[in-house]
Design a protein around this motif. Structure first.
Motif, mmCIF file in Angstrom:
data_model
loop_
_atom_site.group_PDB
_atom_site.id
_atom_site.type_symbol
_atom_site.label_atom_id
_atom_site.label_comp_id
_atom_site.label_asym_id
_atom_site.label_seq_id
_atom_site.Cartn_x
_atom_site.Cartn_y
_atom_site.Cartn_z
ATOM 1 N N GLU A 176 0.821 -1.208 0.000
ATOM 2 C CA GLU A 176 0.000 0.000 0.000
ATOM 3 C C GLU A 176 0.858 1.263 0.000
ATOM 4 N N GLU A 177 1.974 1.220 0.715
ATOM 5 C CA GLU A 177 2.891 2.360 0.734
ATOM 6 C C GLU A 177 3.449 2.627 -0.663
ATOM 7 N N GLU A 178 3.885 1.537 -1.346
ATOM 8 C CA GLU A 178 4.436 1.686 -2.696
ATOM 9 C C GLU A 178 3.362 2.137 -3.686
ATOM 10 N N MET A 179 2.139 1.676 -3.485
ATOM 11 C CA MET A 179 1.043 2.092 -4.350
ATOM 12 C C MET A 179 0.801 3.595 -4.215
ATOM 13 N N ARG A 180 0.829 4.100 -2.994
ATOM 14 C CA ARG A 180 0.641 5.537 -2.769
ATOM 15 C C ARG A 180 1.764 6.335 -3.420
ATOM 16 N N GLU A 181 2.995 5.850 -3.275
ATOM 17 C CA GLU A 181 4.134 6.561 -3.851
ATOM 18 C C GLU A 181 4.058 6.578 -5.369
ATOM 19 N N PHE A 182 3.623 5.469 -5.950
ATOM 20 C CA PHE A 182 3.493 5.439 -7.404
ATOM 21 C C PHE A 182 2.361 6.353 -7.854
ATOM 22 N N ARG A 183 1.262 6.321 -7.131
ATOM 23 C CA ARG A 183 0.118 7.177 -7.463
ATOM 24 C C ARG A 183 0.536 8.647 -7.427
ATOM 25 N N ASP A 184 1.352 9.010 -6.438
ATOM 26 C CA ASP A 184 1.803 10.396 -6.321
ATOM 27 C C ASP A 184 2.689 10.804 -7.490
ATOM 28 N N GLU A 185 3.457 9.842 -8.019
ATOM 29 C CA GLU A 185 4.323 10.136 -9.156
ATOM 30 C C GLU A 185 3.562 10.139 -10.475
ATOM 31 N N PHE A 186 2.451 9.411 -10.498
ATOM 32 C CA PHE A 186 1.699 9.292 -11.747
ATOM 33 C C PHE A 186 0.224 9.484 -11.438
ATOM 34 N N ASN A 187 -0.160 10.710 -11.221
ATOM 35 C CA ASN A 187 -1.530 11.035 -10.838
ATOM 36 C C ASN A 187 -2.454 10.880 -12.045
ATOM 37 N N VAL A 188 -3.389 9.951 -11.957
ATOM 38 C CA VAL A 188 -4.237 9.655 -13.109
ATOM 39 C C VAL A 188 -5.198 10.785 -13.451
ATOM 40 N N THR A 189 -5.395 11.710 -12.520
ATOM 41 C CA THR A 189 -6.315 12.826 -12.807
ATOM 42 C C THR A 189 -5.559 14.079 -13.261
ATOM 43 N N ASP A 191 -2.955 15.816 -15.981
ATOM 44 C CA ASP A 191 -2.420 15.654 -17.329
ATOM 45 C C ASP A 191 -0.997 16.179 -17.488
ATOM 46 N N LYS A 192 -0.392 16.638 -16.401
ATOM 47 C CA LYS A 192 0.964 17.171 -16.499
ATOM 48 C C LYS A 192 1.949 16.044 -16.813
ATOM 49 N N ASP A 193 3.043 16.425 -17.486
ATOM 50 C CA ASP A 193 4.092 15.457 -17.765
ATOM 51 C C ASP A 193 4.684 14.949 -16.458
ATOM 52 N N ILE A 194 5.093 13.697 -16.458
ATOM 53 C CA ILE A 194 5.684 13.121 -15.253
ATOM 54 C C ILE A 194 7.163 12.875 -15.477
ATOM 55 N N ASP A 195 7.871 12.700 -14.387
ATOM 56 C CA ASP A 195 9.273 12.301 -14.446
ATOM 57 C C ASP A 195 9.278 10.793 -14.701
ATOM 58 N N LYS A 196 9.475 10.411 -15.963
ATOM 59 C CA LYS A 196 9.332 9.011 -16.338
ATOM 60 C C LYS A 196 10.280 8.104 -15.573
ATOM 61 N N GLU A 197 11.507 8.529 -15.404
ATOM 62 C CA GLU A 197 12.489 7.690 -14.710
ATOM 63 C C GLU A 197 12.092 7.447 -13.262
ATOM 64 N N LYS A 198 11.616 8.512 -12.607
ATOM 65 C CA LYS A 198 11.203 8.365 -11.201
ATOM 66 C C LYS A 198 9.945 7.511 -11.087
ATOM 67 N N ALA A 199 8.980 7.741 -11.991
ATOM 68 C CA ALA A 199 7.748 6.950 -11.975
ATOM 69 C C ALA A 199 8.048 5.484 -12.249
ATOM 70 N N GLU A 200 8.992 5.236 -13.158
ATOM 71 C CA GLU A 200 9.389 3.855 -13.466
ATOM 72 C C GLU A 200 9.976 3.180 -12.239
ATOM 73 N N GLY A 201 10.790 3.947 -11.503
ATOM 74 C CA GLY A 201 11.373 3.399 -10.275
ATOM 75 C C GLY A 201 10.314 3.058 -9.252
ATOM 76 N N GLU A 202 9.311 3.936 -9.100
ATOM 77 C CA GLU A 202 8.237 3.676 -8.140
ATOM 78 C C GLU A 202 7.395 2.478 -8.575
#
Length: 268
Positions: A176-189, A191-202
């Protein structure tokens, strides 16, 4: 070339193995294809045969399992025959080597070591490997393993020396902790660009934690995912078949139309 007489069907393990060795030797000496093979040329074929064995196991087709075991056995004998030609080792060395290792790694069977359960056996196994010269318990994990399988093996080996969670509830909290961290890096709501490398790591951390939880509840993640793959393929091909019967292409159908057949497929 004189015609060879094939060895007769054998009825004991020893004679059956001897029959295979005799046929292998004859093929290596007389068959144009077998004579040309090297360990490198056989390698990719062995990998393919291993995956075919895996498929037959997941399909529950025991006749195919038997056949694929035979194919892999042939490859193992082939490698040993090639090595014997340069004096590196023989099939006898291979068999004695694995027998010696099994005896050494099972002191609770062939010695006076006492174990309480399977966990003790695994812990002793890893400790013995370190005594044999391994610098890390993770050295035995092949670098070329698929990432999902590799994650499972890494976690199993770490557990073998006591590096593990105590309760599965702790592992789920980590998921659940990792899910929250990934959600924060890739917010589905958002539309801003994300840091792909960081999101990939999460995302990698999330997958690793899910694999860890699967281990705690005795689920093999590789088997689970492959069964889902097969389930999806079966349902999707049913969808394609039904679309074809209507004279349609999937790209011409609406999602609502496809959902009807998809739900039918789920009931099969």
């Amino acid at each position: 070339m004189p015609q060879n007489i094939a060895p007769e069907t054998a009825y004991t393990p020893a004679s059956a193995f001897e029959r295979l060795l005799t046929i292998m030797n004859t093929l290596r000496e007389q068959c144009p294809w077998d004579k040309k093979q090297t360990m490198e040329s056989l390698r990719h074929l062995t990998i393919e045969e291993t995956y075919e064995l895996s498929d037959s196991i997941l399909e529950g087709d025991l006749q195919e399992v038997k056949k694929e075991i035979g194919d892999i056995m042939l490859h193992l004998v082939f490698y040993a025959r090639i090595a014997s030609e340069t004096g590196e080792f023989t099939i006898i060395d291979v068999l004695n080597g694995i027998c010696d290792k099994l005896v050494h790694r099972h002191p609770h069977i062939y010695g006076d070591v006492e174990v309480a359960d399977e966990t003790d056996v695994k812990r002793n196994w890893e400790q013995l490997k370190l005594k044999e010269g391994n610098r890390s318990v993770l050295e035995g994990v092949p670098g070329s393993l698929p990432a999902l399988v590799k994650a499972s093996r890494i976690q199993e080996k770490a557990r073998g020396v006591g590096f593990d969670w105590e309760e599965k509830s702790q592992v789920w909290e980590k998921v659940e902790e990792e899910m929250r961290e990934f959600r924060d890096e890739f917010n589905v709501t958002d539309d801003k660009d994300i840091d792909k490398e960081k999101a990939e790591g999460e995302f990698g951390d999330l997958l690793f934690s899910l694999i860890n939880y699967a281990r705690f509840v005795n689920i093999n993640p590789e088997d689970a995912l492959e069964k889902t793959n097969k389930k999806f393929i079966k349902r999707f091909q049913y969808l394609e078949s039904k679309a074809g019967q209507l004279g349609k292409s999937l790209k011409d159908m609406t999602l609502a139309e496809m959902d009807v057949f998809w739900n039918e497929a789920k009931g099969l």
